[in-house]
Design a protein around this motif. Sequence first.
Motif, PDB file in Angstrom:
ATOM      1  N   VAL A 112      63.098  33.077  25.971  1.00 56.10           N
ATOM      2  CA  VAL A 112      63.135  34.101  24.921  1.00 56.10           C
ATOM      3  C   VAL A 112      64.192  33.810  23.859  1.00 56.10           C
ATOM      4  N   SER A 113      65.396  33.489  24.263  1.00 50.66           N
ATOM      5  CA  SER A 113      66.458  33.235  23.287  1.00 50.66           C
ATOM      6  C   SER A 113      66.105  32.065  22.381  1.00 50.66           C
ATOM      7  N   ASP A 114      65.633  30.977  22.968  1.00 49.21           N
ATOM      8  CA  ASP A 114      65.232  29.824  22.151  1.00 49.21           C
ATOM      9  C   ASP A 114      64.072  30.178  21.228  1.00 49.21           C
ATOM     10  N   TYR A 115      63.149  30.994  21.697  1.00 45.84           N
ATOM     11  CA  TYR A 115      62.024  31.419  20.872  1.00 45.84           C
ATOM     12  C   TYR A 115      62.518  32.210  19.656  1.00 45.84           C
ATOM     13  N   LEU A 116      63.404  33.164  19.902  1.00 49.56           N
ATOM     14  CA  LEU A 116      63.900  33.999  18.804  1.00 49.56           C
ATOM     15  C   LEU A 116      64.749  33.226  17.809  1.00 49.56           C
ATOM     16  N   HIS A 117      65.391  32.163  18.271  1.00 50.66           N
ATOM     17  CA  HIS A 117      66.218  31.344  17.380  1.00 50.66           C
ATOM     18  C   HIS A 117      65.455  30.127  16.845  1.00 50.66           C
ATOM     19  N   ASP A 118      64.147  30.126  17.063  1.00 52.96           N
ATOM     20  CA  ASP A 118      63.264  29.055  16.578  1.00 52.96           C
ATOM     21  C   ASP A 118      63.726  27.678  17.063  1.00 52.96           C
ATOM     22  N   ASN A 119      64.095  27.607  18.348  1.00 53.80           N
ATOM     23  CA  ASN A 119      64.562  26.356  18.943  1.00 53.80           C
ATOM     24  C   ASN A 119      63.593  25.779  19.963  1.00 53.80           C
ATOM     25  N   THR A 152      68.125  44.590  21.939  1.00 53.94           N
ATOM     26  CA  THR A 152      69.466  44.415  22.497  1.00 53.94           C
ATOM     27  C   THR A 152      70.313  43.525  21.605  1.00 53.94           C
ATOM     28  N   VAL A 153      69.751  42.403  21.178  1.00 47.55           N
ATOM     29  CA  VAL A 153      70.477  41.477  20.306  1.00 47.55           C
ATOM     30  C   VAL A 153      70.847  42.155  18.990  1.00 47.55           C
ATOM     31  N   PRO A 201      76.131  43.801  17.694  1.00 43.96           N
ATOM     32  CA  PRO A 201      77.231  43.917  16.728  1.00 43.96           C
ATOM     33  C   PRO A 201      77.816  45.327  16.608  1.00 43.96           C
ATOM     34  N   SER A 202      77.052  46.336  16.971  1.00 45.37           N
ATOM     35  CA  SER A 202      77.532  47.711  16.832  1.00 45.37           C
ATOM     36  C   SER A 202      78.314  48.207  18.053  1.00 45.37           C
ATOM     37  N   VAL A 203      78.378  47.401  19.102  1.00 39.78           N
ATOM     38  CA  VAL A 203      79.080  47.805  20.321  1.00 39.78           C
ATOM     39  C   VAL A 203      80.525  47.316  20.266  1.00 39.78           C
ATOM     40  N   ARG A 204      81.433  48.232  20.448  1.00 41.18           N
ATOM     41  CA  ARG A 204      82.857  47.880  20.455  1.00 41.18           C
ATOM     42  C   ARG A 204      83.379  47.997  21.882  1.00 41.18           C
TER      43      ARG A 204
END
Length: 77
Positions: free
Chosen positions: A23-30, A59-60, A64-67
Motif C-alpha cells: 500500500v505505501s509503495d502504491y500510494l507513493h507511486d513506487n 491515516t496518512v 500532520p495534524s497529530v501533536r
Amino acid sequence: MAVRKTGAQWLPQKTCKEIAALVSDYLHDNLEARLRRQFEEHLKICPDCIAFLKTFRKTVSLIPSVRAEDMPDHVRQ
C-alpha cells in the motif's frame, strides 16, 4: 480477509496480505508497472483491500495534524 473469487480462479488469502504490504509503495507511486497493474486488478475484486487502502490514505493525511503532546501518555509511549 475473505478469499475472493474471480471467474473460476480463487485468489488465496495471502494475496490480501501481499496487497497490504504494498500500500505505501502504491500510494507513493513506487511500484513497477506490472506490480501496480496486479495491485489494481486485486482492488477491483476485493472490497476489504479497498477499505484498507482508504483507511491508510486517511491515516496518512491526518498524521500532520497529530501533536505528540496532545496524546495520552500511554499512547505516546
